[in-house]
Design a protein around this motif. Structure first.
Motif, PDB file in Angstrom:
ATOM      1  N   TYR A 179       0.829  -1.210   0.000  1.00 22.02           N
ATOM      2  CA  TYR A 179       0.000   0.000   0.000  1.00 22.02           C
ATOM      3  C   TYR A 179       0.862   1.258   0.000  1.00 22.02           C
ATOM      4  O   TYR A 179       0.542   2.249  -0.668  1.00 22.02           O
ATOM      5  N   GLU A 180       1.948   1.234   0.756  1.00 21.62           N
ATOM      6  CA  GLU A 180       2.822   2.405   0.831  1.00 21.62           C
ATOM      7  C   GLU A 180       3.473   2.716  -0.508  1.00 21.62           C
ATOM      8  O   GLU A 180       3.817   3.868  -0.782  1.00 21.62           O
ATOM      9  N   SER A 181       3.648   1.712  -1.344  1.00 24.11           N
ATOM     10  CA  SER A 181       4.342   1.905  -2.622  1.00 24.11           C
ATOM     11  C   SER A 181       3.429   2.400  -3.740  1.00 24.11           C
ATOM     12  O   SER A 181       3.904   2.729  -4.827  1.00 24.11           O
ATOM     13  N   LEU A 182       2.121   2.465  -3.495  1.00 17.98           N
ATOM     14  CA  LEU A 182       1.190   2.869  -4.552  1.00 17.98           C
ATOM     15  C   LEU A 182       1.338   4.351  -4.873  1.00 17.98           C
ATOM     16  O   LEU A 182       1.434   5.187  -3.965  1.00 17.98           O
ATOM     17  N   PRO A 183       1.312   4.711  -6.147  1.00 14.37           N
ATOM     18  CA  PRO A 183       1.383   6.133  -6.515  1.00 14.37           C
ATOM     19  C   PRO A 183       0.107   6.858  -6.112  1.00 14.37           C
ATOM     20  O   PRO A 183      -0.991   6.299  -6.170  1.00 14.37           O
ATOM     21  N   ALA A 184       0.253   8.113  -5.717  1.00 13.30           N
ATOM     22  CA  ALA A 184      -0.895   8.885  -5.238  1.00 13.30           C
ATOM     23  C   ALA A 184      -1.443   9.791  -6.328  1.00 13.30           C
ATOM     24  O   ALA A 184      -0.677  10.472  -7.019  1.00 13.30           O
ATOM     25  N   PRO A 185      -2.771   9.818  -6.503  1.00 13.99           N
ATOM     26  CA  PRO A 185      -3.362  10.820  -7.393  1.00 13.99           C
ATOM     27  C   PRO A 185      -3.267  12.189  -6.733  1.00 13.99           C
ATOM     28  O   PRO A 185      -2.935  12.303  -5.555  1.00 13.99           O
ATOM     29  N   GLU A 186      -3.574  13.211  -7.473  1.00 12.76           N
ATOM     30  CA  GLU A 186      -3.496  14.559  -6.908  1.00 12.76           C
ATOM     31  C   GLU A 186      -4.706  14.826  -6.030  1.00 12.76           C
ATOM     32  O   GLU A 186      -5.850  14.657  -6.438  1.00 12.76           O
ATOM     33  N   PHE A 187      -4.446  15.221  -4.786  1.00 15.75           N
ATOM     34  CA  PHE A 187      -5.516  15.517  -3.843  1.00 15.75           C
ATOM     35  C   PHE A 187      -5.515  17.007  -3.545  1.00 15.75           C
ATOM     36  O   PHE A 187      -4.772  17.482  -2.681  1.00 15.75           O
ATOM     37  N   PRO A 188      -6.312  17.801  -4.251  1.00 15.90           N
ATOM     38  CA  PRO A 188      -6.351  19.237  -3.955  1.00 15.90           C
ATOM     39  C   PRO A 188      -6.965  19.488  -2.586  1.00 15.90           C
ATOM     40  O   PRO A 188      -7.903  18.810  -2.183  1.00 15.90           O
ATOM     41  N   ALA A 189      -6.418  20.458  -1.866  1.00 12.84           N
ATOM     42  CA  ALA A 189      -6.959  20.804  -0.555  1.00 12.84           C
ATOM     43  C   ALA A 189      -8.384  21.290  -0.706  1.00 12.84           C
ATOM     44  O   ALA A 189      -8.714  22.038  -1.626  1.00 12.84           O
TER      45      ALA A 189
ATOM     46  N   ARG B 282       1.241   7.347   6.127  1.00 15.73           N
ATOM     47  CA  ARG B 282       2.178   6.422   5.482  1.00 15.73           C
ATOM     48  C   ARG B 282       1.788   6.040   4.060  1.00 15.73           C
ATOM     49  O   ARG B 282       2.640   5.572   3.291  1.00 15.73           O
ATOM     50  N   VAL B 283       0.522   6.177   3.710  1.00 13.63           N
ATOM     51  CA  VAL B 283       0.047   5.763   2.386  1.00 13.63           C
ATOM     52  C   VAL B 283      -0.430   6.993   1.623  1.00 13.63           C
ATOM     53  O   VAL B 283      -1.559   7.449   1.800  1.00 13.63           O
ATOM     54  N   PRO B 284       0.399   7.563   0.753  1.00 18.85           N
ATOM     55  CA  PRO B 284       0.040   8.802   0.049  1.00 18.85           C
ATOM     56  C   PRO B 284      -1.209   8.690  -0.807  1.00 18.85           C
ATOM     57  O   PRO B 284      -1.881   9.686  -1.063  1.00 18.85           O
ATOM     58  N   SER B 285      -1.546   7.469  -1.250  1.00 20.13           N
ATOM     59  CA  SER B 285      -2.703   7.300  -2.131  1.00 20.13           C
ATOM     60  C   SER B 285      -4.005   7.086  -1.372  1.00 20.13           C
ATOM     61  O   SER B 285      -5.069   6.993  -1.984  1.00 20.13           O
ATOM     62  N   ALA B 286      -3.953   7.022  -0.040  1.00 23.04           N
ATOM     63  CA  ALA B 286      -5.133   6.653   0.742  1.00 23.04           C
ATOM     64  C   ALA B 286      -6.154   7.777   0.842  1.00 23.04           C
ATOM     65  O   ALA B 286      -5.802   8.946   1.023  1.00 23.04           O
ATOM     66  N   ARG B 287      -7.425   7.394   0.714  1.00 20.22           N
ATOM     67  CA  ARG B 287      -8.555   8.256   1.057  1.00 20.22           C
ATOM     68  C   ARG B 287      -9.495   7.437   1.928  1.00 20.22           C
ATOM     69  O   ARG B 287      -9.705   6.242   1.673  1.00 20.22           O
ATOM     70  N   ILE B 288     -10.079   8.062   2.943  1.00 19.83           N
ATOM     71  CA  ILE B 288     -10.840   7.308   3.934  1.00 19.83           C
ATOM     72  C   ILE B 288     -12.241   7.882   4.098  1.00 19.83           C
ATOM     73  O   ILE B 288     -12.408   9.090   4.307  1.00 19.83           O
ATOM     74  N   TRP B 289     -13.239   6.995   4.031  1.00 23.05           N
ATOM     75  CA  TRP B 289     -14.637   7.337   4.274  1.00 23.05           C
ATOM     76  C   TRP B 289     -15.031   6.734   5.616  1.00 23.05           C
ATOM     77  O   TRP B 289     -14.898   5.523   5.821  1.00 23.05           O
ATOM     78  N   GLY B 290     -15.498   7.572   6.543  1.00 22.16           N
ATOM     79  CA  GLY B 290     -15.824   7.110   7.883  1.00 22.16           C
ATOM     80  C   GLY B 290     -17.297   7.287   8.216  1.00 22.16           C
ATOM     81  O   GLY B 290     -17.937   8.261   7.783  1.00 22.16           O
ATOM     82  N   TYR B 291     -17.832   6.331   9.022  1.00 16.48           N
ATOM     83  CA  TYR B 291     -19.256   6.355   9.383  1.00 16.48           C
ATOM     84  C   TYR B 291     -19.433   5.907  10.839  1.00 16.48           C
ATOM     85  O   TYR B 291     -18.880   4.889  11.263  1.00 16.48           O
ATOM     86  N   ASP B 292     -20.209   6.681  11.569  1.00 18.11           N
ATOM     87  CA  ASP B 292     -20.520   6.340  12.959  1.00 18.11           C
ATOM     88  C   ASP B 292     -21.668   7.245  13.410  1.00 18.11           C
ATOM     89  O   ASP B 292     -21.544   8.471  13.350  1.00 18.11           O
TER      90      ASP B 292
END
Length: 361
Positions: A135-145, A182-192
């Protein structure tokens, strides 16, 4: 001399034919077991390293499948020998006669072929991850702020990057924070439905890669209820996701019905492997047995006994999920709650049949 030489030649031919058949059968067995993995490259331009790595991965997965299959057979044998089957007690009182608990029927016997790393804090909240280095080695897409007042432009497509879903946050987000770090490509959806947002562990600098909604995960869509509940297929559709790389779930006993609905949505849909496969890479989940056989909570389903648990678990296995890690949660046992049995256990399941899983690329 001629007869002797001819006999030797015939013997050599027979031995060679046997070797060819053995190697062919071995390769056919592996290919049938892992139909989603690419065939070993025969091109002269293919690197020796890539050929060796794919061969190693096939061998490791094949060995893991054999070990897991053996535990499945032993599970059936052990259950059949119990006089109360299929209503076997989760925690037998006579351990001299029945020296096992519910968790011994479902060991983590499928070995992750990559590294296994702890992510998040030690103790409750942290999770074990198969293939963290992948996972750490995956390339990251551009994440605009993101700007609260201006719609982000040029944002990545919904399925770009590593898609992570997290259910049951309860104000503790050390796992999510470390994954983002640690994972530049990660995006997280959270629910609670019980909290208003992520825990303080996620810094503001990484919030643009997270998405939160105050809803619960349920067996059916009850969007107008209080609290509201969504099914996992509905959330995926709402987010435009075809696939979840990592699913983290801790919903206090509602996991059985929620995942039943998820399996219902994809059971019967064949993948490239020819089997029904869940669109998910791996799952970090805490399983709850509740008090006795009934699960309490706003989204609890039917009573869960041994037979229900076993059928639910084996359906997940049939759809590609393999138990790769187990960690008994002893909080309820050690905190003087009056519960003497370890009724909560953390598991990691890896999807071993999924051609979309980045762990097999």
């Amino acid at each position: 001399m001629i007869r002797s030489g001819g006999g030797k030649a015939i013997t050599c031919i027979v031995i060679l034919a046997i070797l060819i058949l053995v190697l062919h059968n071995e390769q056919s067995t592996t290919t049938a077991l892992l139909p989603y993995l690419p065939v070993l490259p025969k091109s002269q331009t293919a690197s020796t390293e890539s050929i060796a790595r794919l061969s190693w991965l096939r061998e490791r997965i094949s060995l893991s499948e054999k070990t897991w299959q053996k535990s499945v057979e032993q599970r059936g044998q052990m259950a059949a020998q119990h006089p109360d089957n299929p209503s076997i007690p989760f925690f037998p009182t006579d351990f001299l006669k029945y020296p096992y608990t519910i968790w011994d029927f479902f060991p983590a016997t499928w070995t992750c072929p990559h590294d296994f790393q702890r992510v998040g804090r030690l103790g409750d909240g942290g999770k074990w991850v198969c293939g963290m280095s992948i996972y750490e080695s995956l390339p990251a897409p551009e994440f605009p702020a993101r700007d609260e007042n201006v719609e982000a432009r040029g944002a990545p497509a919904p399925n770009d990057g590593l898609v992570i879903y997290s259910f049951g946050i309860n104000g503790e987000s050390s796992f999510e924070a470390e994954m983002l770090e640690r994972v530049p490509s990660a995006r997280i959806w959270g629910y609670d439905f019980s909290v208003d947002g992520w825990g303080k562990q996620i810094p503001s600098s990484e919030r643009h890669r997270t998405f939160f909604k105050k809803v619960g995960l349920g067996k059916e869509d009850l969007h107008s209820a209080s609290p509201p509940f969504y099914t996992l297929p509905s959330l995926m559709k709402e987010n435009g996701h075809m696939y979840i790389d990592i699913l983290k779930i801790d919903i206090e006993g509602s996991e059985y019905d929620a995942l039943d609905t998820f399996m219902d949505a994809f059971d019967g849909i064949q993948s490239a492997s020819g089997n029904s496969v869940l669109p998910i890479g791996q799952v970090m989940i805490e399983l709850h047995l509740g008090d006795g056989v009934h699960l309490d909570g706003p989204n609890a389903g039917a009573d869960v006994g041994f037979d229900r648990f076993k059928k639910w678990w084996e359906r997940l296995e049939r759809m590609g999920m393999r138990p790769s890690w187990i960690e008994i949660n002893l909080f309820a046992v050690t905190l003087g709650s009056g519960k003497s049995d370890p009724r909560c256990t953390e598991y990691v399941w890896v999807n071993a049949r999924d051609e979309k899983n980045v762990l097999w690329r």
